[in-house]
Design an enzyme around this catalytic site. Structure first.
Site, PDB file in Angstrom:
ATOM      1  CB  ALA A  42      -0.822  -0.050   0.919  1.00 46.13           C
ATOM      2  CG  HIS A  74       4.754  -1.604   9.277  1.00 45.56           C
ATOM      3  ND1 HIS A  74       4.729  -2.853   8.218  1.00 45.56           N
ATOM      4  CD2 HIS A  74       5.798  -0.836   9.226  1.00 45.56           C
ATOM      5  CE1 HIS A  74       5.151  -2.469   7.288  1.00 45.56           C
ATOM      6  NE2 HIS A  74       6.305  -0.698   7.309  1.00 45.56           N
TER       7      HIS A  74
END
Ligand SMILES: Nc1c(NC[C@H](O)[C@H](O)[C@H](O)CO)[nH]c(=O)[nH]c1=O
Ligand SMILES: CC(=O)[C@@H](O)COP(=O)(O)O
Length: 139
Positions: A42, A74
């Site tokens: 992404a 993350h």
């Protein structure tokens, strides 16, 4: 007919296949064409859209991907920064629909990726088409 680019972050292939099917169905039923390119994750989607937009080959864009929370911070970075960068591109008048799912687990992702359920891929494609309509109206 407009030409759309679907940029998929292929982190979970089986989920992306559902999202892309929904996006393509929405675009093609509206008489538009769709191409697909793949990036690793992404975080790479906004950059790919930015590069593609410079080519003038595409009228609109659909971001496709799935970010599922793991053990570390993350998730916040990947989910938040990809969304932030896509919003920044949209504020630069690019017609982008965001079909990057950000979920706690795969069950939530399936329920949203499946065109017969949440159809978030189709929803993102419709958002991109609407922004393109508005850009043309405001031109
Ligand atoms: N954990 C997920 C990622 N992580 C990878 C990043 O998006 C990026 O590719 C990497 O940090 C290298 O720059 N990406 C997803 O799309 N989904 C995830 O669940
Ligand atoms: C969304 C992510 O980056 C995630 O998949 C990474 O997992 P972890 O936080 O366990 O490294």
């Amino acid at each position: 007919m407009a030409n759309f680019l679907i940029v998929e972050a292929r982190f979970y292939g089986h989920l992306n296949d559902m999202l892309i099917a929904g996006a393509k169905a929405a675009l093609e039923s509206a008489g538009h064409s769709a191409e697909v390119v793949t990036v690793p994750g992404a975080l790479e989607v906004p950059g790919a859209i930015s590069m593609a937009a410079e080519s003038d080959r595409y009228d609109g864009f659909v971001a496709i991907g799935v970010v599922i929370r793991g053990e570390t911070y993350h998730f916040e970075i990947v989910a938040g920064e990809s969304a932030r960068a896509l919003m920044a591109l949209t504020m630069d008048s690019l017609a982008i629909g965001n079909g990057i799912l950000t979920t706690e687990n795969e069950t939530q992702a399936i329920a949203r990726a499946d065109p017969a359920q949440g159809d978030k891929g189709g929803e993102a494609a419709k958002a991109a088409m609407r922004l393109l309509e508005l850009r043309d109206e405001f031109a």
